[in-house]
Scaffold this motif. Structure first.
Motif, PDB file in Angstrom:
ATOM      1  N   ASP A  85      -5.739   0.931   3.696  1.00 59.44           N
ATOM      2  CA  ASP A  85      -4.564   0.673   4.804  1.00 59.44           C
ATOM      3  C   ASP A  85      -5.296   0.215   6.117  1.00 59.44           C
ATOM      4  O   ASP A  85      -4.519  -0.156   7.038  1.00 59.44           O
ATOM      5  CB  ASP A  85      -3.666   1.601   4.753  1.00 59.44           C
TER       6      ASP A  85
ATOM      7  N   TYR B 196       0.703  -1.147  -0.031  1.00 55.54           N
ATOM      8  CA  TYR B 196       0.003   0.052  -0.040  1.00 55.54           C
ATOM      9  C   TYR B 196       0.878   1.278   0.098  1.00 55.54           C
ATOM     10  O   TYR B 196       1.583   1.550   1.157  1.00 55.54           O
ATOM     11  CB  TYR B 196      -1.059  -0.055   1.209  1.00 55.54           C
TER      12      TYR B 196
ATOM     13  N   SER C 165      -2.991  -3.487  -2.116  1.00 51.63           N
ATOM     14  CA  SER C 165      -4.161  -3.002  -1.332  1.00 51.63           C
ATOM     15  C   SER C 165      -5.046  -1.782  -1.734  1.00 51.63           C
ATOM     16  O   SER C 165      -4.352  -0.673  -1.916  1.00 51.63           O
ATOM     17  CB  SER C 165      -3.811  -3.165   0.260  1.00 51.63           C
TER      18      SER C 165
END
Length: 302
Positions: free
Chosen positions: A249, A175, A246
């Motif tokens: 988070d 991320y 992703s």
């Protein structure tokens, strides 16, 4: 991947030349002078010096072998895998000319050449498969070994059974400039690794990455790409290494799966790999594909 990472990755290279299409005809003899044998005792792999390929005079006697499988060739010599009786294993463990080492330690310690380690992994996985599949899953009748050991046949219903490999997705989740690492309750203290899980029937690798990540860490995943793979002979899996992005988070841990999971910076992971992290955090050893994925992240290749 760079050559040094390939060499460090356990079980990923093999000198074995397989003869899958030729196993129905006459096969070499494991007692021939030129034959090589990987002998596996209940306690582990039998080594003579820094090799598990035992030549004539060192290979186990027929009376010491429970099962013998023809694997293929290495260096133009036939190679066999043999499971040993407990008595033979105990005798070799006490002999000064042999060492008996478990397969995981064998990879970590680098006792044998990387391209021999993959061959040993094949031997171990196949022998473990035979030990668990003595009966037909279709009708329950005892099966017999065929095709040099790469098949078991049922005489009652005619079913052919073949060795299986269980695919596992292992993923480095990113991320931005951080990556997600977690630890299970059974991990060594302070060690963090990548998330992983078995593929389910009818599931793509990408969907397995997305499902496992959401189940274990509550993260929704976007792009997924393949990076590398590793045979994992415990007893017979294939680790499929991926990098995934992703979409958020916010981590929500499944306590039944993970003891902890958190985001780490590249600097954090570099210190973990070097074992200089101020909190004493570490990574799996270089022989594990998780280490390769984490190093790829540190070097900006993930």
């Amino acid at each position: 991947m760079p050559g040094n990472l390939d060499d460090a990755l356990g079980y990923a290279r093999s000198r074995l030349v397989r003869h899958s299409a030729e196993r129905e005809g006459p096969l070499p003899s494991p007692d021939a002078t030129e034959a090589l044998t990987v002998a596996i005792a209940p306690e582990g792999i039998v080594l003579a010096g820094n090799t598990a390929l035992l030549g004539h005079g060192l290979a186990p006697r027929p009376a010491d072998r429970l099962l013998t499988i023809y694997l293929g060739e290495a260096d133009d010599r036939p190679v066999f895998a043999a499971s040993l009786t407990p008595e033979a294993g105990a005798r070799l463990s006490e002999a000064s000319s042999f060492d008996v080492v478990d397969l995981r330690s064998l990879a970590s310690a680098g006792r044998v050449a990387p391209d021999e380690l993959g061959l040993v992994a094949t031997a171990r996985s196949l022998l473990a498969w035979h030990a668990r599949h003595g009966y037909c899953a279709n009708c329950g009748t005892p099966t017999t070994m065929a095709a040099g050991g790469f098949r078991r046949d049922c005489a009652a219903c005619g079913t052919h059974h073949f060795p299986r490999t269980d695919p596992v997705a292992i993923m480095l989740i990113t991320y931005g400039e951080a990556c997600l690492l977690g630890r299970g309750p059974h991990f060594q203290p302070g060690m963090y690794s990548c998330l992983a899980g078995f593929l389910e029937p009818g599931e793509t690798i990408e969907d397995a990455v997305r499902r496992e990540t959401y189940e274990e860490a509550g993260l929704r995943i976007g792009a997924v790409r393949y990076l590398a793979s590793q045979p994992w002979p415990f007893p017979s899996s294939l680790m499929i290494g991926c990098v995934a992005e992703s979409l958020t988070d916010t981590v929500r841990i499944d306590a039944a799966e993970l003891e902890d999971a958190r985001w780490f910076t590249r600097e954090d992971v570099a210190h973990m790999i070097a074992r200089t992290h101020p909190d004493g955090l570490t990574t799996p050893p270089p022989m594990a594909i998780a280490h390769l994925l984490m190093r790829a992240f540190v070097e900006g290749r993930a």
